[in-house]
Every structure is written in C-alpha cells, then in structure tokens.
Design a protein around this motif. Structure first.
Motif, PDB file in Angstrom:
ATOM      1  N   MET A  56       0.846  -1.174   0.000  1.00 21.08           N
ATOM      2  CA  MET A  56       0.000   0.000   0.000  1.00 21.08           C
ATOM      3  C   MET A  56       0.888   1.232   0.000  1.00 21.08           C
ATOM      4  O   MET A  56       2.052   1.171   0.371  1.00 21.08           O
ATOM      5  CB  MET A  56      -0.899   0.054   1.231  1.00 21.08           C
ATOM      6  CG  MET A  56      -1.959  -0.976   1.282  1.00 21.08           C
ATOM      7  SD  MET A  56      -3.031  -0.666   2.683  1.00 21.08           S
ATOM      8  CE  MET A  56      -4.414  -0.098   1.775  1.00 21.08           C
ATOM      9  N   PHE A  57       0.254   2.324  -0.389  1.00 22.81           N
ATOM     10  CA  PHE A  57       0.987   3.578  -0.465  1.00 22.81           C
ATOM     11  C   PHE A  57       0.149   4.706   0.115  1.00 22.81           C
ATOM     12  O   PHE A  57      -1.065   4.742  -0.069  1.00 22.81           O
ATOM     13  CB  PHE A  57       1.311   3.919  -1.923  1.00 22.81           C
ATOM     14  CG  PHE A  57       2.125   2.865  -2.610  1.00 22.81           C
ATOM     15  CD1 PHE A  57       3.502   2.868  -2.531  1.00 22.81           C
ATOM     16  CD2 PHE A  57       1.504   1.863  -3.330  1.00 22.81           C
ATOM     17  CE1 PHE A  57       4.249   1.892  -3.164  1.00 22.81           C
ATOM     18  CE2 PHE A  57       2.240   0.882  -3.978  1.00 22.81           C
ATOM     19  CZ  PHE A  57       3.623   0.892  -3.888  1.00 22.81           C
ATOM     20  N   LEU A  58       0.819   5.606   0.806  1.00 21.69           N
ATOM     21  CA  LEU A  58       0.221   6.844   1.251  1.00 21.69           C
ATOM     22  C   LEU A  58       0.784   7.946   0.364  1.00 21.69           C
ATOM     23  O   LEU A  58       2.006   8.077   0.246  1.00 21.69           O
ATOM     24  CB  LEU A  58       0.559   7.135   2.710  1.00 21.69           C
ATOM     25  CG  LEU A  58      -0.019   8.449   3.214  1.00 21.69           C
ATOM     26  CD1 LEU A  58      -0.774   8.230   4.506  1.00 21.69           C
ATOM     27  CD2 LEU A  58       1.048   9.488   3.387  1.00 21.69           C
ATOM     28  N   VAL A  59      -0.094   8.682  -0.294  1.00 25.78           N
ATOM     29  CA  VAL A  59       0.315   9.808  -1.134  1.00 25.78           C
ATOM     30  C   VAL A  59      -0.025  11.078  -0.386  1.00 25.78           C
ATOM     31  O   VAL A  59      -1.177  11.312  -0.019  1.00 25.78           O
ATOM     32  CB  VAL A  59      -0.410   9.793  -2.499  1.00 25.78           C
ATOM     33  CG1 VAL A  59       0.012  10.995  -3.332  1.00 25.78           C
ATOM     34  CG2 VAL A  59      -0.139   8.493  -3.238  1.00 25.78           C
ATOM     35  N   ASP A  60       0.993  11.889  -0.141  1.00 23.15           N
ATOM     36  CA  ASP A  60       0.829  13.178   0.521  1.00 23.15           C
ATOM     37  C   ASP A  60       0.989  14.252  -0.551  1.00 23.15           C
ATOM     38  O   ASP A  60       2.091  14.495  -1.031  1.00 23.15           O
ATOM     39  CB  ASP A  60       1.874  13.334   1.616  1.00 23.15           C
ATOM     40  CG  ASP A  60       1.687  14.588   2.442  1.00 23.15           C
ATOM     41  OD1 ASP A  60       0.887  15.480   2.062  1.00 23.15           O
ATOM     42  OD2 ASP A  60       2.365  14.704   3.480  1.00 23.15           O
ATOM     43  N   MET A  61      -0.132  14.834  -0.954  1.00 28.89           N
ATOM     44  CA  MET A  61      -0.123  15.859  -1.995  1.00 28.89           C
ATOM     45  C   MET A  61      -0.131  17.230  -1.328  1.00 28.89           C
ATOM     46  O   MET A  61      -0.908  17.471  -0.399  1.00 28.89           O
ATOM     47  CB  MET A  61      -1.342  15.688  -2.905  1.00 28.89           C
ATOM     48  CG  MET A  61      -1.290  16.495  -4.162  1.00 28.89           C
ATOM     49  SD  MET A  61      -2.599  16.031  -5.331  1.00 28.89           S
ATOM     50  CE  MET A  61      -1.959  14.494  -5.963  1.00 28.89           C
ATOM     51  N   SER A  62       0.751  18.109  -1.795  1.00 28.54           N
ATOM     52  CA  SER A  62       0.835  19.467  -1.250  1.00 28.54           C
ATOM     53  C   SER A  62       0.626  20.471  -2.371  1.00 28.54           C
ATOM     54  O   SER A  62       1.240  20.349  -3.436  1.00 28.54           O
ATOM     55  CB  SER A  62       2.206  19.706  -0.613  1.00 28.54           C
ATOM     56  OG  SER A  62       2.402  18.841   0.477  1.00 28.54           O
ATOM     57  N   PHE A  63      -0.225  21.454  -2.116  1.00 31.59           N
ATOM     58  CA  PHE A  63      -0.443  22.498  -3.107  1.00 31.59           C
ATOM     59  C   PHE A  63       0.811  23.370  -3.192  1.00 31.59           C
ATOM     60  O   PHE A  63       1.373  23.758  -2.172  1.00 31.59           O
ATOM     61  CB  PHE A  63      -1.658  23.347  -2.756  1.00 31.59           C
ATOM     62  CG  PHE A  63      -2.959  22.588  -2.796  1.00 31.59           C
ATOM     63  CD1 PHE A  63      -3.174  21.566  -3.709  1.00 31.59           C
ATOM     64  CD2 PHE A  63      -3.980  22.905  -1.928  1.00 31.59           C
ATOM     65  CE1 PHE A  63      -4.381  20.875  -3.759  1.00 31.59           C
ATOM     66  CE2 PHE A  63      -5.195  22.230  -1.965  1.00 31.59           C
ATOM     67  CZ  PHE A  63      -5.383  21.216  -2.879  1.00 31.59           C
ATOM     68  N   THR A  64       1.219  23.660  -4.401  1.00 32.09           N
ATOM     69  CA  THR A  64       2.399  24.495  -4.628  1.00 32.09           C
ATOM     70  C   THR A  64       2.021  25.867  -5.159  1.00 32.09           C
ATOM     71  O   THR A  64       2.839  26.777  -5.120  1.00 32.09           O
ATOM     72  CB  THR A  64       3.362  23.814  -5.611  1.00 32.09           C
ATOM     73  OG1 THR A  64       2.657  23.519  -6.821  1.00 32.09           O
ATOM     74  CG2 THR A  64       3.931  22.532  -5.023  1.00 32.09           C
ATOM     75  N   ASP A  65       0.796  26.004  -5.672  1.00 32.83           N
ATOM     76  CA  ASP A  65       0.321  27.282  -6.211  1.00 32.83           C
ATOM     77  C   ASP A  65      -1.188  27.368  -5.991  1.00 32.83           C
ATOM     78  O   ASP A  65      -1.971  26.898  -6.813  1.00 32.83           O
ATOM     79  CB  ASP A  65       0.664  27.390  -7.697  1.00 32.83           C
ATOM     80  CG  ASP A  65       0.397  28.767  -8.270  1.00 32.83           C
ATOM     81  OD1 ASP A  65      -0.387  29.544  -7.654  1.00 32.83           O
ATOM     82  OD2 ASP A  65       0.937  29.077  -9.342  1.00 32.83           O
ATOM     83  N   MET A  66      -1.585  27.974  -4.882  1.00 24.86           N
ATOM     84  CA  MET A  66      -3.001  28.051  -4.521  1.00 24.86           C
ATOM     85  C   MET A  66      -3.838  28.800  -5.560  1.00 24.86           C
ATOM     86  O   MET A  66      -5.026  28.548  -5.688  1.00 24.86           O
ATOM     87  CB  MET A  66      -3.180  28.707  -3.147  1.00 24.86           C
ATOM     88  CG  MET A  66      -2.797  27.819  -1.978  1.00 24.86           C
ATOM     89  SD  MET A  66      -3.741  26.264  -1.905  1.00 24.86           S
ATOM     90  CE  MET A  66      -5.391  26.851  -1.598  1.00 24.86           C
ATOM     91  N   ASP A  67      -3.213  29.716  -6.297  1.00 29.06           N
ATOM     92  CA  ASP A  67      -3.957  30.446  -7.323  1.00 29.06           C
ATOM     93  C   ASP A  67      -4.450  29.521  -8.429  1.00 29.06           C
ATOM     94  O   ASP A  67      -5.412  29.839  -9.128  1.00 29.06           O
ATOM     95  CB  ASP A  67      -3.100  31.559  -7.923  1.00 29.06           C
ATOM     96  CG  ASP A  67      -2.832  32.679  -6.930  1.00 29.06           C
ATOM     97  OD1 ASP A  67      -3.651  32.862  -5.997  1.00 29.06           O
ATOM     98  OD2 ASP A  67      -1.807  33.372  -7.087  1.00 29.06           O
ATOM     99  N   LYS A  68      -3.801  28.378  -8.602  1.00 30.78           N
ATOM    100  CA  LYS A  68      -4.189  27.424  -9.636  1.00 30.78           C
ATOM    101  C   LYS A  68      -5.277  26.454  -9.160  1.00 30.78           C
ATOM    102  O   LYS A  68      -5.848  25.734  -9.963  1.00 30.78           O
ATOM    103  CB  LYS A  68      -2.972  26.635 -10.119  1.00 30.78           C
ATOM    104  CG  LYS A  68      -1.976  27.492 -10.863  1.00 30.78           C
ATOM    105  CD  LYS A  68      -0.807  26.662 -11.364  1.00 30.78           C
ATOM    106  CE  LYS A  68       0.178  27.524 -12.126  1.00 30.78           C
ATOM    107  NZ  LYS A  68       1.334  26.751 -12.593  1.00 30.78           N
ATOM    108  N   ILE A  69      -5.549  26.428  -7.865  1.00 32.07           N
ATOM    109  CA  ILE A  69      -6.543  25.501  -7.312  1.00 32.07           C
ATOM    110  C   ILE A  69      -7.926  26.117  -7.476  1.00 32.07           C
ATOM    111  O   ILE A  69      -8.497  26.682  -6.547  1.00 32.07           O
ATOM    112  CB  ILE A  69      -6.243  25.154  -5.836  1.00 32.07           C
ATOM    113  CG1 ILE A  69      -4.817  24.634  -5.674  1.00 32.07           C
ATOM    114  CG2 ILE A  69      -7.254  24.138  -5.297  1.00 32.07           C
ATOM    115  CD1 ILE A  69      -4.536  23.351  -6.414  1.00 32.07           C
ATOM    116  N   THR A  70      -8.456  26.010  -8.674  1.00 35.24           N
ATOM    117  CA  THR A  70      -9.777  26.550  -8.998  1.00 35.24           C
ATOM    118  C   THR A  70     -10.822  25.446  -8.870  1.00 35.24           C
ATOM    119  O   THR A  70     -10.480  24.253  -8.883  1.00 35.24           O
ATOM    120  CB  THR A  70      -9.782  27.080 -10.438  1.00 35.24           C
ATOM    121  OG1 THR A  70      -9.539  25.981 -11.330  1.00 35.24           O
ATOM    122  CG2 THR A  70      -8.739  28.174 -10.637  1.00 35.24           C
ATOM    123  N   PRO A  71     -12.089  25.820  -8.777  1.00 37.90           N
ATOM    124  CA  PRO A  71     -13.138  24.788  -8.774  1.00 37.90           C
ATOM    125  C   PRO A  71     -13.078  23.905 -10.026  1.00 37.90           C
ATOM    126  O   PRO A  71     -13.315  22.703  -9.939  1.00 37.90           O
ATOM    127  CB  PRO A  71     -14.443  25.597  -8.708  1.00 37.90           C
ATOM    128  CG  PRO A  71     -14.057  26.868  -8.029  1.00 37.90           C
ATOM    129  CD  PRO A  71     -12.656  27.158  -8.519  1.00 37.90           C
TER     130      PRO A  71
END
Length: 95
Positions: free
Chosen positions: A1-16
């Motif tokens: 199994m794997f745990l993937v830890d995703m981190s936002f690097t550019d919040m301006d790109k996190i659009t709906p």
C-alpha cells in the motif's frame, strides 16, 4: 500500500474547475479499486490518498497525469507501507 501526501504548490491554480478535473481523473482509480481513500488536508494545503496500486511505478504514472500535477498546482510524496493492524471492517487488507 501507499500513502500519497499531496501538497499544493500554487493556490492560485486551485480553482473549482481544476479541482473537478482532478476528482474526475481519480474516479477511474477508485472504480478500479486502486485507490481506497482520498481527501483534503485540514487546513486545505493539499490532500491525502491511500493507494493499493500494485507497485510504486504504476502509482507514479497515475499521479503524473493528475490535473493538479500536470498544471503545476501540486506536488506529492509517496510512502510505501505494509498494513499490519486494522479494525474488523478492514481486516482483509492486513498482511
């Protein structure tokens, strides 16, 4: 199994719209029983995925095509682990 830890690097790109694309893209992995769980971090700085992909390389290939990654909005780290304890509802995944 794997745990993937995703981190936002550019919040301006996190659009709906991009978030919707990300969820739609990962749906196929849930339907194929490759991903078990996924969700947002609190506070919303990224997300966590629990994966049952057969190998790390397979998972990396999936993540490379994730819209969050492709658009430079997020990065990720992968930790492989072997489950050795679980509640009765998840006992079938314990090695």
């Amino acid at each position: 199994m794997f745990l993937v830890d995703m981190s936002f690097t550019d919040m301006d790109k996190i659009t709906p719209e991009l978030t919707s694309q990300h969820k739609h893209y990962l749906e196929q992995e849930y339907k194929a029983d490759k991903l078990m769980f996924g969700g947002r971090k609190v506070p919303r700085t990224g997300g966590i995925l629990i994966s049952m992909h057969s190998c790390k390389e397979e998972l990396i290939n999936v993540l490379k095509s994730d819209p969050f990654i492709k658009n430079g909005a997020a990065s990720y780290s992968i930790t492989e682990f072997i489950p050795v304890m679980a509640s009765k509802d998840y006992a079938n995944i314990v090695a």
